[in-house]
Scaffold this motif. Structure first.
Motif, PDB file in Angstrom:
ATOM      1  N   ASN A   7       0.831  -1.207   0.000  1.00 41.98           N
ATOM      2  CA  ASN A   7       0.000   0.000   0.000  1.00 41.98           C
ATOM      3  C   ASN A   7       0.865   1.256   0.000  1.00 41.98           C
ATOM      4  OD1 ASN A   7      -2.561   1.300   0.076  1.00 41.98           O
ATOM      5  ND2 ASN A   7      -2.272   1.689   2.264  1.00 41.98           N
ATOM      6  N   ILE A   8       1.947   1.233   0.764  1.00 47.27           N
ATOM      7  CA  ILE A   8       2.865   2.379   0.797  1.00 47.27           C
ATOM      8  C   ILE A   8       3.507   2.582  -0.575  1.00 47.27           C
ATOM      9  CG2 ILE A   8       5.053   3.202   1.745  1.00 47.27           C
ATOM     10  CD1 ILE A   8       4.284   1.841   4.379  1.00 47.27           C
ATOM     11  N   CYS A   9       3.949   1.478  -1.196  1.00 53.11           N
ATOM     12  CA  CYS A   9       4.567   1.576  -2.522  1.00 53.11           C
ATOM     13  C   CYS A   9       3.570   2.089  -3.555  1.00 53.11           C
ATOM     14  CB  CYS A   9       5.116   0.217  -2.943  1.00 53.11           C
ATOM     15  SG  CYS A   9       6.553  -0.330  -1.990  1.00 53.11           S
ATOM     16  N   PHE A  10       2.329   1.632  -3.454  1.00 56.56           N
ATOM     17  CA  PHE A  10       1.302   2.097  -4.383  1.00 56.56           C
ATOM     18  C   PHE A  10       1.073   3.597  -4.233  1.00 56.56           C
ATOM     19  CE2 PHE A  10      -3.229   3.274  -4.606  1.00 56.56           C
ATOM     20  CZ  PHE A  10      -3.384   3.235  -5.986  1.00 56.56           C
ATOM     21  N   LYS A  11       0.964   4.070  -3.009  1.00 55.61           N
ATOM     22  CA  LYS A  11       0.738   5.495  -2.777  1.00 55.61           C
ATOM     23  C   LYS A  11       1.930   6.330  -3.247  1.00 55.61           C
ATOM     24  CE  LYS A  11      -2.509   4.966   1.070  1.00 55.61           C
ATOM     25  NZ  LYS A  11      -2.764   5.193   2.520  1.00 55.61           N
ATOM     26  N   ALA A  12       3.136   5.828  -3.011  1.00 55.82           N
ATOM     27  CA  ALA A  12       4.325   6.547  -3.460  1.00 55.82           C
ATOM     28  C   ALA A  12       4.362   6.636  -4.985  1.00 55.82           C
ATOM     29  CB  ALA A  12       5.582   5.846  -2.946  1.00 55.82           C
ATOM     30  N   THR A  13       4.008   5.531  -5.657  1.00 51.51           N
ATOM     31  CA  THR A  13       3.968   5.536  -7.121  1.00 51.51           C
ATOM     32  C   THR A  13       2.920   6.506  -7.632  1.00 51.51           C
ATOM     33  OG1 THR A  13       4.628   3.204  -7.126  1.00 51.51           O
ATOM     34  CG2 THR A  13       3.696   4.080  -9.166  1.00 51.51           C
ATOM     35  N   ALA A  57      17.143   3.818 -21.201  1.00 52.90           N
ATOM     36  CA  ALA A  57      18.469   4.139 -20.663  1.00 52.90           C
ATOM     37  C   ALA A  57      18.358   4.798 -19.290  1.00 52.90           C
ATOM     38  CB  ALA A  57      19.212   5.062 -21.627  1.00 52.90           C
ATOM     39  N   ASN A  58      17.328   5.606 -19.088  1.00 50.24           N
ATOM     40  CA  ASN A  58      17.161   6.294 -17.804  1.00 50.24           C
ATOM     41  C   ASN A  58      16.914   5.320 -16.659  1.00 50.24           C
ATOM     42  OD1 ASN A  58      17.491   8.731 -19.084  1.00 50.24           O
ATOM     43  ND2 ASN A  58      15.310   9.210 -19.172  1.00 50.24           N
ATOM     44  N   VAL A  59      16.041   4.340 -16.890  1.00 47.96           N
ATOM     45  CA  VAL A  59      15.645   3.454 -15.783  1.00 47.96           C
ATOM     46  C   VAL A  59      16.573   2.258 -15.614  1.00 47.96           C
ATOM     47  CG1 VAL A  59      13.232   4.124 -16.020  1.00 47.96           C
ATOM     48  CG2 VAL A  59      14.062   2.096 -17.216  1.00 47.96           C
ATOM     49  N   SER A  60      17.451   2.018 -16.580  1.00 46.62           N
ATOM     50  CA  SER A  60      18.306   0.827 -16.502  1.00 46.62           C
ATOM     51  C   SER A  60      19.721   1.151 -16.028  1.00 46.62           C
ATOM     52  CB  SER A  60      18.384   0.141 -17.872  1.00 46.62           C
ATOM     53  OG  SER A  60      18.952   1.018 -18.845  1.00 46.62           O
ATOM     54  N   LEU A 183      11.155  -7.258  -4.131  1.00 50.09           N
ATOM     55  CA  LEU A 183      11.567  -6.085  -4.897  1.00 50.09           C
ATOM     56  C   LEU A 183      10.492  -5.640  -5.879  1.00 50.09           C
ATOM     57  CD1 LEU A 183      13.841  -4.092  -5.828  1.00 50.09           C
ATOM     58  CD2 LEU A 183      14.573  -5.888  -7.410  1.00 50.09           C
ATOM     59  N   ALA A 184       9.628  -6.571  -6.282  1.00 56.92           N
ATOM     60  CA  ALA A 184       8.611  -6.253  -7.289  1.00 56.92           C
ATOM     61  C   ALA A 184       7.755  -5.059  -6.881  1.00 56.92           C
ATOM     62  CB  ALA A 184       7.727  -7.475  -7.537  1.00 56.92           C
ATOM     63  N   ALA A 185       7.489  -4.914  -5.593  1.00 59.12           N
ATOM     64  CA  ALA A 185       6.655  -3.803  -5.130  1.00 59.12           C
ATOM     65  C   ALA A 185       7.391  -2.472  -5.224  1.00 59.12           C
ATOM     66  CB  ALA A 185       6.217  -4.050  -3.686  1.00 59.12           C
ATOM     67  N   VAL A 186       8.720  -2.507  -5.213  1.00 64.20           N
ATOM     68  CA  VAL A 186       9.511  -1.282  -5.212  1.00 64.20           C
ATOM     69  C   VAL A 186       9.822  -0.800  -6.633  1.00 64.20           C
ATOM     70  CG1 VAL A 186      11.649  -0.223  -4.345  1.00 64.20           C
ATOM     71  CG2 VAL A 186      10.525  -2.026  -3.035  1.00 64.20           C
ATOM     72  N   VAL A 187       9.809  -1.718  -7.591  1.00 65.70           N
ATOM     73  CA  VAL A 187      10.208  -1.366  -8.958  1.00 65.70           C
ATOM     74  C   VAL A 187       9.381  -0.233  -9.552  1.00 65.70           C
ATOM     75  CG1 VAL A 187      10.340  -2.227 -11.330  1.00 65.70           C
ATOM     76  CG2 VAL A 187      11.255  -3.595  -9.471  1.00 65.70           C
ATOM     77  N   PRO A 188       8.035  -0.243  -9.437  1.00 66.45           N
ATOM     78  CA  PRO A 188       7.280   0.893  -9.982  1.00 66.45           C
ATOM     79  C   PRO A 188       7.663   2.230  -9.350  1.00 66.45           C
ATOM     80  CG  PRO A 188       5.814  -0.949  -9.551  1.00 66.45           C
ATOM     81  CD  PRO A 188       7.124  -1.289  -8.923  1.00 66.45           C
ATOM     82  N   VAL A 189       7.927   2.219  -8.050  1.00 64.94           N
ATOM     83  CA  VAL A 189       8.353   3.443  -7.362  1.00 64.94           C
ATOM     84  C   VAL A 189       9.687   3.911  -7.934  1.00 64.94           C
ATOM     85  CG1 VAL A 189       8.888   4.503  -5.137  1.00 64.94           C
ATOM     86  CG2 VAL A 189       7.184   2.681  -5.267  1.00 64.94           C
ATOM     87  N   TYR A 190      10.593   2.980  -8.119  1.00 67.93           N
ATOM     88  CA  TYR A 190      11.905   3.315  -8.669  1.00 67.93           C
ATOM     89  C   TYR A 190      11.782   3.906 -10.070  1.00 67.93           C
ATOM     90  CZ  TYR A 190      16.228   2.546 -11.210  1.00 67.93           C
ATOM     91  OH  TYR A 190      17.315   2.715 -12.023  1.00 67.93           O
ATOM     92  N   VAL A 191      11.006   3.249 -10.923  1.00 66.75           N
ATOM     93  CA  VAL A 191      10.853   3.714 -12.303  1.00 66.75           C
ATOM     94  C   VAL A 191      10.283   5.127 -12.340  1.00 66.75           C
ATOM     95  CG1 VAL A 191       9.627   3.328 -14.476  1.00 66.75           C
ATOM     96  CG2 VAL A 191      10.665   1.397 -13.278  1.00 66.75           C
ATOM     97  N   MET A 192       9.241   5.379 -11.557  1.00 67.53           N
ATOM     98  CA  MET A 192       8.621   6.703 -11.547  1.00 67.53           C
ATOM     99  C   MET A 192       9.571   7.752 -10.987  1.00 67.53           C
ATOM    100  SD  MET A 192       5.753   6.571 -13.043  1.00 67.53           S
ATOM    101  CE  MET A 192       5.494   8.305 -12.691  1.00 67.53           C
TER     102      MET A 192
END
Length: 205
Positions: A7-13, A57-60, A183-192
């Motif tokens: 839920n925290i990761c979703f809200k952050a994204t 290139a930005n996210v990788s 880590l799957a929950a954190v990846v969308p936050v990282y990408v954004m």
């Protein structure tokens, strides 16, 4: 607990996505109203080409590799029981014979890793020193996070195998995969977050 983390990761994204949308709108309005401002619109031809041309290139970059390595190490550490043993020792509680031997083995592993790192980076003409002979920038500074992740994984695996928490290398691998699944929950936050950063750089430089 996992549900709360998701839920925290979703809200952050969601917050980051709203911020990105606001930046897109802001850059378009400012560039249209005041072309001499120097703000580059993300909705213009240049902005669209930049977004699609640089997204991968930005996210990788290195932070993504660091996240992957640290998540694997964290998975091994969480399943090994090393954290609980260290906490008990810190609180003055006695450990069983097998746990004590496992802790000693993991400590010896850590000492060995530190010695190797010292030989690779902290002696004259070490192979991990930069061109100017310093630690930063250079191979050592680029490898700090991977080396720390490897050290945590190795020490935790040794404790788990010696202490019986892990029945074998297959258990170590399974917990490493569990770390990756977390880590799957954190990846969308990282990408954004990463893409929002580069969007700011594009708009204002």
């Amino acid at each position: 607990m996992r549900h709360a983390f998701l839920n925290i990761c979703f809200k952050a994204t969601l917050v980051l996505a709203v911020a990105a949308a606001a930046l897109v709108l802001y850059s378009w309005i400012v560039a249209a109203v005041e072309p001499s401002s120097g703000v580059r619109p993300l909705l213009g031809a240049e902005g669209v080409r930049w977004f699609f041309g640089t997204f991968a290139a930005n996210v990788s970059g290195p932070p993504l590799a660091w996240l992957v390595l640290c998540s694997m190490a964290a998975g091994i550490f969480a399943g090994s029981g090393l954290g609980g043993a260290a906490a008990s020792l810190f609180r003055g509680r006695s450990l069983g014979l097998r746990s004590s031997r496992a802790l000693a083995a993991s400590a010896a592993t850590l000492v060995l890793i530190v010695c190797v790192v010292v030989l690779l980076a902290f002696v004259p003409r070490a192979v991990l020193l930069g061109v100017g002979g310093g630690l930063w920038p250079g191979p050592f500074s680029s490898a700090v996070v991977p080396m720390a992740a490897f050290a945590l994984a190795a020490v935790s695996a040794v404790y788990g195998l010696a202490g019986g928490t892990y029945a074998g290398l297959a258990d170590v691998y399974n917990h490493m995969c569990r770390g990756l699944s977390a880590l799957a929950a954190v990846v969308p936050v990282y990408v954004m977050a990463v893409e929002l950063y580069y969007m700011f750089v594009f708009v204002f430089t």
